[in-house]
Design a protein around this motif. Structure first.
Motif, PDB file in Angstrom:
ATOM      1  N   ALA A 114       8.818   0.769  -2.572  1.00 35.84           N
ATOM      2  CA  ALA A 114       8.030   0.038  -1.581  1.00 35.84           C
ATOM      3  C   ALA A 114       6.959  -0.812  -2.254  1.00 35.84           C
ATOM      4  CB  ALA A 114       7.373   1.015  -0.605  1.00 35.84           C
ATOM      5  N   VAL A 115       6.454  -1.767  -1.508  1.00 39.24           N
ATOM      6  CA  VAL A 115       5.219  -2.453  -1.888  1.00 39.24           C
ATOM      7  C   VAL A 115       4.063  -1.604  -1.388  1.00 39.24           C
ATOM      8  CG1 VAL A 115       3.803  -4.512  -1.562  1.00 39.24           C
ATOM      9  CG2 VAL A 115       6.289  -4.725  -1.774  1.00 39.24           C
ATOM     10  N   VAL A 116       3.104  -1.312  -2.265  1.00 37.83           N
ATOM     11  CA  VAL A 116       1.978  -0.457  -1.901  1.00 37.83           C
ATOM     12  C   VAL A 116       0.724  -1.324  -1.752  1.00 37.83           C
ATOM     13  CG1 VAL A 116       0.485   1.466  -2.594  1.00 37.83           C
ATOM     14  CG2 VAL A 116       2.951   1.555  -3.059  1.00 37.83           C
ATOM     15  N   LEU A 117       0.172  -1.321  -0.554  1.00 41.12           N
ATOM     16  CA  LEU A 117      -1.101  -1.986  -0.294  1.00 41.12           C
ATOM     17  C   LEU A 117      -2.210  -0.947  -0.443  1.00 41.12           C
ATOM     18  CD1 LEU A 117      -0.216  -4.039   2.926  1.00 41.12           C
ATOM     19  CD2 LEU A 117       0.069  -4.698   0.528  1.00 41.12           C
ATOM     20  N   VAL A 118      -3.186  -1.208  -1.304  1.00 43.37           N
ATOM     21  CA  VAL A 118      -4.281  -0.277  -1.550  1.00 43.37           C
ATOM     22  C   VAL A 118      -5.515  -0.795  -0.833  1.00 43.37           C
ATOM     23  CG1 VAL A 118      -5.751   0.804  -3.289  1.00 43.37           C
ATOM     24  CG2 VAL A 118      -3.327   0.406  -3.768  1.00 43.37           C
ATOM     25  N   ARG A 119      -5.979  -0.041   0.136  1.00 47.78           N
ATOM     26  CA  ARG A 119      -7.129  -0.449   0.942  1.00 47.78           C
ATOM     27  C   ARG A 119      -8.251   0.571   0.780  1.00 47.78           C
ATOM     28  NH1 ARG A 119      -9.403  -4.839   3.660  1.00 47.78           N
ATOM     29  NH2 ARG A 119     -10.538  -4.162   5.513  1.00 47.78           N
ATOM     30  N   GLY A 120      -9.235   0.249  -0.070  1.00 46.07           N
ATOM     31  CA  GLY A 120     -10.385   1.125  -0.209  1.00 46.07           C
ATOM     32  C   GLY A 120     -11.291   1.028   1.003  1.00 46.07           C
ATOM     33  N   HIS A 121     -12.086   2.060   1.218  1.00 46.43           N
ATOM     34  CA  HIS A 121     -13.050   2.091   2.314  1.00 46.43           C
ATOM     35  C   HIS A 121     -14.098   1.000   2.117  1.00 46.43           C
ATOM     36  CE1 HIS A 121     -16.305   3.701   4.861  1.00 46.43           C
ATOM     37  NE2 HIS A 121     -15.357   4.319   5.521  1.00 46.43           N
TER      38      HIS A 121
ATOM     39  N   ARG B 106     -13.421  -1.974  -8.004  1.00 41.46           N
ATOM     40  CA  ARG B 106     -12.684  -3.113  -8.520  1.00 41.46           C
ATOM     41  C   ARG B 106     -11.232  -2.980  -8.091  1.00 41.46           C
ATOM     42  NH1 ARG B 106     -13.314  -4.862 -13.250  1.00 41.46           N
ATOM     43  NH2 ARG B 106     -15.439  -4.105 -13.438  1.00 41.46           N
ATOM     44  N   ASP B 107     -10.516  -4.093  -8.105  1.00 46.66           N
ATOM     45  CA  ASP B 107      -9.147  -4.111  -7.606  1.00 46.66           C
ATOM     46  C   ASP B 107      -8.221  -3.232  -8.444  1.00 46.66           C
ATOM     47  OD1 ASP B 107      -9.856  -5.795  -5.611  1.00 46.66           O
ATOM     48  OD2 ASP B 107      -8.850  -7.573  -6.390  1.00 46.66           O
ATOM     49  N   THR B 108      -7.319  -2.528  -7.756  1.00 51.51           N
ATOM     50  CA  THR B 108      -6.242  -1.787  -8.403  1.00 51.51           C
ATOM     51  C   THR B 108      -5.122  -2.764  -8.753  1.00 51.51           C
ATOM     52  OG1 THR B 108      -6.762   0.180  -7.108  1.00 51.51           O
ATOM     53  CG2 THR B 108      -4.580   0.086  -8.106  1.00 51.51           C
ATOM     54  N   ALA B 109      -4.538  -2.599  -9.935  1.00 55.93           N
ATOM     55  CA  ALA B 109      -3.483  -3.509 -10.377  1.00 55.93           C
ATOM     56  C   ALA B 109      -2.216  -2.719 -10.684  1.00 55.93           C
ATOM     57  CB  ALA B 109      -3.928  -4.286 -11.615  1.00 55.93           C
ATOM     58  N   GLY B 110      -1.088  -3.402 -10.646  1.00 51.64           N
ATOM     59  CA  GLY B 110       0.172  -2.769 -10.996  1.00 51.64           C
ATOM     60  C   GLY B 110       1.335  -3.478 -10.348  1.00 51.64           C
ATOM     61  N   SER B 111       2.527  -3.220 -10.875  1.00 56.59           N
ATOM     62  CA  SER B 111       3.727  -3.819 -10.331  1.00 56.59           C
ATOM     63  C   SER B 111       3.957  -3.354  -8.899  1.00 56.59           C
ATOM     64  CB  SER B 111       4.933  -3.447 -11.203  1.00 56.59           C
ATOM     65  OG  SER B 111       6.126  -3.962 -10.657  1.00 56.59           O
ATOM     66  N   ARG B 112       4.195  -4.300  -7.998  1.00 58.30           N
ATOM     67  CA  ARG B 112       4.445  -4.030  -6.577  1.00 58.30           C
ATOM     68  C   ARG B 112       3.261  -3.348  -5.912  1.00 58.30           C
ATOM     69  NH1 ARG B 112       9.376  -4.955  -4.890  1.00 58.30           N
ATOM     70  NH2 ARG B 112       9.316  -3.420  -3.216  1.00 58.30           N
ATOM     71  N   VAL B 113       2.062  -3.561  -6.458  1.00 60.54           N
ATOM     72  CA  VAL B 113       0.821  -3.037  -5.879  1.00 60.54           C
ATOM     73  C   VAL B 113      -0.092  -4.215  -5.563  1.00 60.54           C
ATOM     74  CG1 VAL B 113      -1.258  -1.678  -6.293  1.00 60.54           C
ATOM     75  CG2 VAL B 113       0.971  -0.835  -7.073  1.00 60.54           C
ATOM     76  N   ILE B 114      -0.620  -4.258  -4.367  1.00 62.36           N
ATOM     77  CA  ILE B 114      -1.554  -5.305  -3.966  1.00 62.36           C
ATOM     78  C   ILE B 114      -2.825  -4.627  -3.475  1.00 62.36           C
ATOM     79  CG2 ILE B 114      -1.959  -7.315  -2.501  1.00 62.36           C
ATOM     80  CD1 ILE B 114       1.072  -7.551  -2.148  1.00 62.36           C
TER      81      ILE B 114
END
Length: 478
Positions: free
Chosen positions: A336-343, A351-359
């Motif tokens: 899957a594509v993982v969207l990371v949404r911090g509080h 700071r932004d999380t990085a990685g393949s198929r991670v936004i």
């Protein structure tokens, strides 16, 4: 590096010059944004122009978010000539030892404690004047323009387009809705708008001093149905209790998503003898009416891709987002594509999380649009669980620290494991298995019970009902 200076024309920019061959790249790298310089020069000298603006998520070009940015030349941190604080129209900037510090465009005379105290006194002692037919909106302390206040803004424009709308923002990197007026927190304009608007719509505590003008009203929308204990329910602490009661007395009306939340919020904030509107959450209207396709396209996600939204809550004992989940590995293991949404409380320090198929979408303006675009939610104890369930899509509860959180940080109003409409797991391996093996029919009964309690009024028309009450009660005029 021989020279560095800020330039205000034609746009706010930092210009860096150096001797020798032109570098391959000069960048400003911050936690939530990156700027690549325009390079010029051949032979003995070079010049790099770093425009201090950016567009995120397809929005307008705006000043960079406030914070610290490292100056990189060919990927390396470099020392640079110091440049004092400079006003560049929509922002302030300074350079010292290779770090560019960007802040809101506050006059230094007002930025100090003494300056803010003077503005506060002016606000508190201002002679009474006729209030404007205006609304002062604030969402998550001005860190973004989102949530219930944004949904109310959108409906208010439709129903009463003549109302003036002010939006409180921490800096001018935050886009406000068309026709609205951005007021930077702590500026003279911010204090004036806060004291002149007939209605304030906020989703968290009112910060700083508040003096209600005759005829002024405050609608507290709050920002989620509570699982975690709030305010007076967190245990007796005299200073907290005084602060909670003082804050609740500032509100005229409290908005609740459902009757369960209404009872808890009224008791937790001692909000007695005043109305609680149980109308569903305006922010969730899009989950009924929208399909998320526009958000997927904006994020570059294909129509056939599976999308997981990971949205953990914040922790009282840390500033950054929790690091229990390896988002790139989750993307690889699930496809899957993982969207990371911090509080929202981790937006500024993190700071932004990085990685393949991670936004990383922590800085994305509106969580509801992300939920509309997601096929499933992964959370822990965040109130996003009560919103995402409007969609009826799968939810997974990744809670490796549940004992610590419940016992040391916050207690819960109910046992999540007994009522959750999806699996509660402790390890990432368990989470991956739960996602792979998920059978919606297993959770159908719990899900139906959950939605009956928490989503009965989330029918796509909550904003209409709330704005109708605002207008009917004369908080503002058409």
């Amino acid at each position: 590096m021989s020279d560095a200076r800020f330039e205000a024309h034609p746009v706010p920019a930092l210009v860096v010059t150096g001797a020798g061959p032109r570098p391959q790249a000069v960048e400003l790298v911050g936690p939530r944004a990156r700027v690549v310089a325009r390079l010029a020069g051949r032979g003995k000298t070079w010049r790099a122009t770093l425009v201090l603006q950016a567009s995120r998520w397809g929005g307008p070009v705006l000043p960079l978010p406030g914070g610290e940015y490292a100056l990189h030349v060919d990927g390396d941190d470099v020392p640079a000539t110091s440049v004092p604080v400079t006003m560049l129209g929509p922002l302030r900037a300074s350079l010292e030892r290779g770090i560019v510090r960007i802040g809101p465009p506050l006059d230094p005379a007002y930025e100090s404690w003494e300056g803010q105290a003077a503005l506060e006194r002016r606000y508190a002692t201002r002679p009474q004047v006729r209030l404007e037919n205006a609304v002062f909106f604030e969402s998550f302390y001005g860190r973004n323009v989102s949530d219930n206040p944004l949904a109310i803004d959108r409906e208010l424009v439709r129903r009463a387009p003549g109302v003036t709308r002010y939006w409180s923002v921490v800096d001018l990197s935050i886009p406000v809705p068309e026709g609205a007026i951005a007021v930077v927190e702590g500026s003279p304009e911010w204090w004036r708008a806060r004291g002149a608007a007939r209605l304030l719509v906020v989703n968290d505590w009112l910060r700083r001093r508040f003096e209600r003008r005759p005829g002024q009203r405050v609608l507290q929308t709050w920002h989620g149905t509570p699982l975690k204990r709030l305010a007076l329910h967190r245990g007796f602490a005299p200073r907290r209790a005084v602060a909670v009661v003082r804050e609740a007395r500032r509100w005229n009306v409290l908005l609740a998503q459902n009757p369960y939340a209404a009872g808890i919020l009224r008791a937790a904030y001692a909000f007695l003898g005043r109305p609680v509107w149980v109308e569903g959450y305006p922010r969730n209207d899009v989950l009924v009416a929208g399909d998320g396709g526009a958000t997927r396209r904006l994020l570059g996600i294909g129509a056939g891709e599976r999308v997981l939204l990971y949205a953990p809550t914040w922790r009282d004992d840390r500033d950054d987002m929790v690091d229990f989940l390896d988002a790139p590995r989750l993307a690889e293991d699930t496809g899957a594509v993982v969207l990371v949404r911090g509080h929202s409380r981790t937006l500024l320090p993190g700071r932004d999380t990085a990685g393949s198929r991670v936004i990383d979408v922590t800085g994305f303006p509106d969580t509801a649009q992300l939920m509309a675009a997601a096929d499933a939610l992964v959370t822990d104890y965040s109130s996003v669980m009560f919103d995402f369930s409007v969609t009826g899509r799968a939810m997974f509860f990744f809670a490796p620290d549940v004992e610590h959180y419940r016992g040391r940080l916050r207690d819960f109003y109910f046992d999540l494991q007994e009522r959750a409409p999806g699996p509660l797991v402790r390890t990432q391996d368990e989470l991956v298995r739960a996602i792979r093996d998920h059978d919606p029919s297993t959770w159908e009964g719990r899900y139906a019970q959950w939605r009956a309690v928490f989503n009965a009024r989330d029918d796509g028309h909550a904003a209409e009902r709330v704005v109708a009450r605002i207008l009917d009660q004369g908080f503002v005029s058409r």
